[in-house]
Motif scaffolding. Structure first.
Motif, PDB file in Angstrom:
ATOM      1  N   VAL A 147      15.016  45.328 -63.992  1.00 14.72           N
ATOM      2  CA  VAL A 147      16.242  44.588 -63.685  1.00 14.72           C
ATOM      3  C   VAL A 147      16.244  44.020 -62.273  1.00 14.72           C
ATOM      4  O   VAL A 147      16.986  43.072 -61.972  1.00 14.72           O
ATOM      5  CB  VAL A 147      17.508  45.454 -63.908  1.00 14.72           C
ATOM      6  N   THR A 148      15.403  44.562 -61.372  1.00 10.75           N
ATOM      7  CA  THR A 148      15.331  44.048 -60.002  1.00 10.75           C
ATOM      8  C   THR A 148      14.156  43.094 -59.791  1.00 10.75           C
ATOM      9  O   THR A 148      13.940  42.614 -58.679  1.00 10.75           O
ATOM     10  CB  THR A 148      15.201  45.213 -59.001  1.00 10.75           C
ATOM     11  N   ALA A 149      13.405  42.797 -60.848  1.00 13.83           N
ATOM     12  CA  ALA A 149      12.241  41.909 -60.755  1.00 13.83           C
ATOM     13  C   ALA A 149      12.673  40.463 -60.498  1.00 13.83           C
ATOM     14  O   ALA A 149      13.860  40.124 -60.627  1.00 13.83           O
ATOM     15  CB  ALA A 149      11.432  41.992 -62.049  1.00 13.83           C
ATOM     16  N   PRO A 150      11.719  39.589 -60.127  1.00 11.09           N
ATOM     17  CA  PRO A 150      12.074  38.188 -59.856  1.00 11.09           C
ATOM     18  C   PRO A 150      12.810  37.500 -60.999  1.00 11.09           C
ATOM     19  O   PRO A 150      13.644  36.625 -60.759  1.00 11.09           O
ATOM     20  CB  PRO A 150      10.711  37.531 -59.597  1.00 11.09           C
TER      21      PRO A 150
ATOM     22  N   GLY B 200      14.410  39.462 -63.309  1.00 14.08           N
ATOM     23  CA  GLY B 200      15.233  40.538 -63.840  1.00 14.08           C
ATOM     24  C   GLY B 200      16.684  40.107 -63.966  1.00 14.08           C
ATOM     25  O   GLY B 200      17.117  39.105 -63.382  1.00 14.08           O
ATOM     26  N   ASN B 201      17.444  40.877 -64.704  1.00 13.30           N
ATOM     27  CA  ASN B 201      18.836  40.501 -64.974  1.00 13.30           C
ATOM     28  C   ASN B 201      19.655  40.261 -63.712  1.00 13.30           C
ATOM     29  O   ASN B 201      20.514  39.374 -63.681  1.00 13.30           O
ATOM     30  CB  ASN B 201      19.512  41.603 -65.795  1.00 13.30           C
ATOM     31  N   LEU B 202      19.409  41.034 -62.667  1.00 11.62           N
ATOM     32  CA  LEU B 202      20.187  40.903 -61.439  1.00 11.62           C
ATOM     33  C   LEU B 202      19.915  39.592 -60.702  1.00 11.62           C
ATOM     34  O   LEU B 202      20.740  39.147 -59.896  1.00 11.62           O
ATOM     35  CB  LEU B 202      19.887  42.077 -60.501  1.00 11.62           C
ATOM     36  N   ALA B 203      18.769  38.977 -60.966  1.00 11.71           N
ATOM     37  CA  ALA B 203      18.378  37.762 -60.245  1.00 11.71           C
ATOM     38  C   ALA B 203      19.010  36.495 -60.803  1.00 11.71           C
ATOM     39  O   ALA B 203      18.957  35.437 -60.161  1.00 11.71           O
ATOM     40  CB  ALA B 203      16.851  37.609 -60.256  1.00 11.71           C
ATOM     41  N   LEU B 204      19.624  36.565 -61.971  1.00 14.60           N
ATOM     42  CA  LEU B 204      20.178  35.361 -62.590  1.00 14.60           C
ATOM     43  C   LEU B 204      21.470  34.942 -61.890  1.00 14.60           C
ATOM     44  O   LEU B 204      22.457  35.678 -61.870  1.00 14.60           O
ATOM     45  CB  LEU B 204      20.453  35.593 -64.072  1.00 14.60           C
ATOM     46  N   VAL B 205      21.464  33.743 -61.296  1.00 12.54           N
ATOM     47  CA  VAL B 205      22.643  33.254 -60.587  1.00 12.54           C
ATOM     48  C   VAL B 205      23.319  32.076 -61.288  1.00 12.54           C
ATOM     49  O   VAL B 205      24.461  31.731 -60.976  1.00 12.54           O
ATOM     50  CB  VAL B 205      22.298  32.850 -59.129  1.00 12.54           C
ATOM     51  N   LEU B 206      22.624  31.433 -62.228  1.00 15.93           N
ATOM     52  CA  LEU B 206      23.221  30.274 -62.887  1.00 15.93           C
ATOM     53  C   LEU B 206      22.611  30.061 -64.266  1.00 15.93           C
ATOM     54  O   LEU B 206      21.385  30.082 -64.429  1.00 15.93           O
ATOM     55  CB  LEU B 206      23.000  29.007 -62.052  1.00 15.93           C
TER      56      LEU B 206
ATOM     57  N   TRP C   1      17.069  31.599 -61.104  1.00 18.56           N
ATOM     58  CA  TRP C   1      16.881  33.006 -60.744  1.00 18.56           C
ATOM     59  C   TRP C   1      16.560  33.113 -59.252  1.00 18.56           C
ATOM     60  O   TRP C   1      15.710  32.381 -58.741  1.00 18.56           O
ATOM     61  CB  TRP C   1      15.729  33.610 -61.538  1.00 18.56           C
ATOM     62  N   ARG C   2      17.231  34.028 -58.579  1.00 21.11           N
ATOM     63  CA  ARG C   2      16.981  34.239 -57.151  1.00 21.11           C
ATOM     64  C   ARG C   2      16.932  35.737 -56.877  1.00 21.11           C
ATOM     65  O   ARG C   2      17.884  36.467 -57.178  1.00 21.11           O
ATOM     66  CB  ARG C   2      18.079  33.595 -56.306  1.00 21.11           C
ATOM     67  N   GLN C   3      15.822  36.194 -56.283  1.00 21.95           N
ATOM     68  CA  GLN C   3      15.707  37.620 -56.020  1.00 21.95           C
ATOM     69  C   GLN C   3      16.638  38.064 -54.896  1.00 21.95           C
ATOM     70  O   GLN C   3      16.917  39.254 -54.750  1.00 21.95           O
ATOM     71  CB  GLN C   3      14.267  38.006 -55.714  1.00 21.95           C
TER      72      GLN C   3
END
Length: 253
Positions: A28-31, A33-39, A85-87
């Motif tokens: 989930v913290t990968a480039p 990963g779910n957390l990186a999705l901003v748009l 996606w943005r880490q």
């Protein structure tokens, strides 16, 4: 001797569970990963996809662009979309951990997969579709017993980690109290993927609810997750697997 074997097996299961939790955090913290999705952006149905330059406008150089396609709910026409996606996303920076239950062997349940119809589809409501539904392929049912009651869950056919899988979207009475409010997911190897089953056939399957996960929409509000249909809602608490995502105080997706 039997007790010693059972203890070793249980200890091994706990070690595997902790390793799985570590892998989940890495995913989930990968480039991507779910957390990186901003748009997530969708063009109107039938309209060509926007250019890379337009999609990337205002984003840093290291942002990752991916493309999407789907069928428009209203018109049935193809719809083009993209994701950014943005880490260094706010969610990634605020993320602390995925809260989880302790491993519980009682939630490793024997069941069966019944192939109903290889072409069957079932309507699933999605969290960002304002009550509309999208039909997903559900070739069979997961059938299992819990405290003397038989449950028949619809799990849709998908591809997960590169192989044919069943994706179970389910709810229980912990949702919104202890676990993620919109329900949870569970992925299982698809026992009918070999093509050896015919409609009406069934095959044993082990359902390990300790591997239940928070859906992607619990990490990013740009995800559009399916919601549990009524038949997939347990009237009891299912205290196994992941509970919910914990962010730093003051942050919400």
């Amino acid at each position: 001797m039997s007790s010693a074997v059972e203890s070793t097996t249980h200890d091994d299961a706990i070690v595997d569970y902790e390793a799985w939790k570590t892998q989940r955090r890495a995913a989930v913290t990968a480039p991507l990963g779910n957390l990186a999705l901003v748009l997530t952006h969708w063009s109107p149905a039938g309209v060509p996809a926007v250019s890379d330059a337009e999609a990337r406008a205002g984003q840093p150089e290291d942002a990752v662009l991916t493309r999407l396609q789907r069928t428009d709910i209203d018109s049935g026409e193809p719809q083009e979309g993209y994701r950014i996606w943005r880490q260094d996303s706010p969610a990634n920076q605020a993320f602390e951990q995925i809260e989880s239950y302790e491993y519980d062997p009682a939630w490793v349940i024997p069941g069966r997969f019944e192939l109903v119809d290889e072409q069957r589809v079932v309507p699933f409501e999605h969290i960002r579709d304002a009550g509309a539904t999208r039909s997903l392929p559900v070739s069979g049912d997961l059938v299992f017993e819990l405290d003397g009651t038989e449950y028949r869950f619809a799990a849709f056919d998908t591809n997960h980690d590169g192989h044919a899988s069943l994706q179970l979207v389910f709810g229980d009475t912990t949702n919104g109290r202890e676990s993620y409010g919109a329900g949870r997911f569970l992925f299982l190897d698809h026992p009918g993927a070999s093509g050896d089953l015919a409609p009406g056939d069934s095959i044993p399957i082990t359902i390990d609810f300790n591997r239940a996960i928070v859906p992607p929409c619990g990490f990013s509000n740009q995800m559009n997750c399916p919601l549990p249909p009524l038949q997939n809602r347990l009237p009891v608490p299912l205290r196994a697997g992941e509970k919910r995502v914990r962010f730093a105080d003051g942050f919400s997706i």
